[in-house]
Design a protein around this motif. Structure first.
Motif, short mmCIF file in Angstrom:
data_model
loop_
_atom_site.label_atom_id
_atom_site.label_comp_id
_atom_site.label_asym_id
_atom_site.label_seq_id
_atom_site.Cartn_x
_atom_site.Cartn_y
_atom_site.Cartn_z
N PHE A 139 67.03 54.82 6.25
CA PHE A 139 68.19 54.10 6.78
C PHE A 139 67.82 53.33 8.04
O PHE A 139 68.26 52.19 8.23
N ALA A 140 66.99 53.95 8.90
CA ALA A 140 66.57 53.29 10.14
C ALA A 140 65.72 52.06 9.84
O ALA A 140 65.86 51.03 10.50
N VAL A 141 64.83 52.15 8.85
CA VAL A 141 64.00 51.01 8.47
C VAL A 141 64.90 49.90 7.91
O VAL A 141 64.76 48.73 8.28
N ALA A 142 65.82 50.27 7.03
CA ALA A 142 66.78 49.29 6.49
C ALA A 142 67.59 48.68 7.64
O ALA A 142 67.82 47.46 7.68
N GLY A 143 67.98 49.54 8.57
CA GLY A 143 68.73 49.07 9.75
C GLY A 143 67.93 48.10 10.59
O GLY A 143 68.49 47.14 11.14
N SER A 144 66.62 48.32 10.69
CA SER A 144 65.79 47.40 11.47
C SER A 144 65.81 46.00 10.85
O SER A 144 65.80 45.00 11.56
N PHE A 145 65.87 45.94 9.50
CA PHE A 145 65.97 44.63 8.84
C PHE A 145 67.31 43.96 9.14
O PHE A 145 67.36 42.75 9.40
N VAL A 146 68.39 44.75 9.10
CA VAL A 146 69.72 44.21 9.41
C VAL A 146 69.73 43.66 10.84
O VAL A 146 70.19 42.54 11.09
N LEU B 23 62.19 49.67 16.25
CA LEU B 23 62.85 50.60 15.33
C LEU B 23 62.07 50.70 14.02
O LEU B 23 61.87 51.78 13.48
N PHE B 24 61.63 49.56 13.53
CA PHE B 24 60.84 49.53 12.28
C PHE B 24 59.54 50.30 12.47
O PHE B 24 59.18 51.18 11.67
N ALA B 25 58.82 50.00 13.56
CA ALA B 25 57.53 50.64 13.82
C ALA B 25 57.67 52.16 14.00
O ALA B 25 56.83 52.93 13.52
N ALA B 26 58.75 52.58 14.65
CA ALA B 26 58.95 54.01 14.91
C ALA B 26 59.31 54.80 13.65
O ALA B 26 59.00 55.99 13.54
N ASN B 27 59.94 54.16 12.67
CA ASN B 27 60.44 54.90 11.50
C ASN B 27 59.68 54.64 10.22
O ASN B 27 59.79 55.43 9.29
N VAL B 28 58.92 53.56 10.14
CA VAL B 28 58.24 53.25 8.87
C VAL B 28 57.19 54.30 8.53
O VAL B 28 56.95 54.59 7.37
N LYS B 29 56.57 54.91 9.56
CA LYS B 29 55.57 55.97 9.31
C LYS B 29 56.17 57.15 8.56
O LYS B 29 55.55 57.75 7.71
#
Length: 191
Positions: free
Chosen positions: A72-79, A181-187
């Motif tokens: 959800f956080a990765v999807a949120g980073s795109f939004v 946010l993307f970098a922190a959650n994509v892992k």
């Protein structure tokens, strides 16, 4: 649970950028012209309740439908990234049509507590304590109320170009937050 001013400030800035109440002043003024009076208190209280409720129930809703917080956080980073593009470039990728009534819809939802705000709250929940996010939501709610009450004065004070500059600055901040946010959650997606 401990209060962290750093977490409150970071959460507050993220929510301020995503809610973009200053950038929404032209929309608010247009709605006020169409429907007459906007109930600032009602819109602010409903938006705050929606945001706080989603902060506590959002994760449960995600679990129920089988989505983890990292996804959800990765999807949120795109939004957030696309919202920042709208703010920086002055383009509209998505906007709901103006309704016949205001206050709750579209001001409380989706203008203040919209998809971007909900995504941000859940993304923040993955990194920060709930108390700090709740305080940031309340601080932003006070600011939203002040802007709703004095939107015409603010527009006269800053002018269209001033509001556009503020919007672009917050767009850049929001883009940087989206990347972080993307970098922190994509892992977490590949573990």
């Amino acid at each position: 649970m401990s209060i962290s001013w750093k977490e409150i400030a970071t959460s507050g800035m993220i929510l301020f950028a995503v809610i973009d109440i200053v950038g929404s002043i032209p929309i608010i003024i247009e709605l006020r012209k169409k429907v007459g009076h906007i109930q600032s208190e009602k819109a602010t209280i409903v938006a705050a309740i929606i945001m706080i409720a989603f902060m506590f129930l959002g994760e449960e809703i995600l679990k129920f439908i089988g989505i983890d917080v990292n996804s959800f956080a990765v999807a949120g980073s795109f939004v957030l990234f696309f919202l920042s593009l709208e703010m920086i470039l002055g383009i509209t990728l998505y906007r709901d049509e103006a309704p016949e009534t205001a206050s709750i819809v579209p001001i409380a939802f989706p203008l203040i507590a919209g998809a971007g705000t909900m995504t941000s709250i859940l993304s923040l929940r993955a990194e920060y304590q709930a108390i700090n996010i709740a305080i940031a939501i309340l601080i932003n709610s006070v600011f939203v109320y002040v802007v709703l009450k004095s939107s015409a004065k603010i527009e006269r004070m800053f002018g269209k170009s001033g509001i556009n500059i503020i919007r672009k600055v917050f767009g850049i901040i929001l883009m940087a937050i989206a990347v972080k946010l993307f970098a922190a959650n994509v892992k977490g997606l590949f573990l």
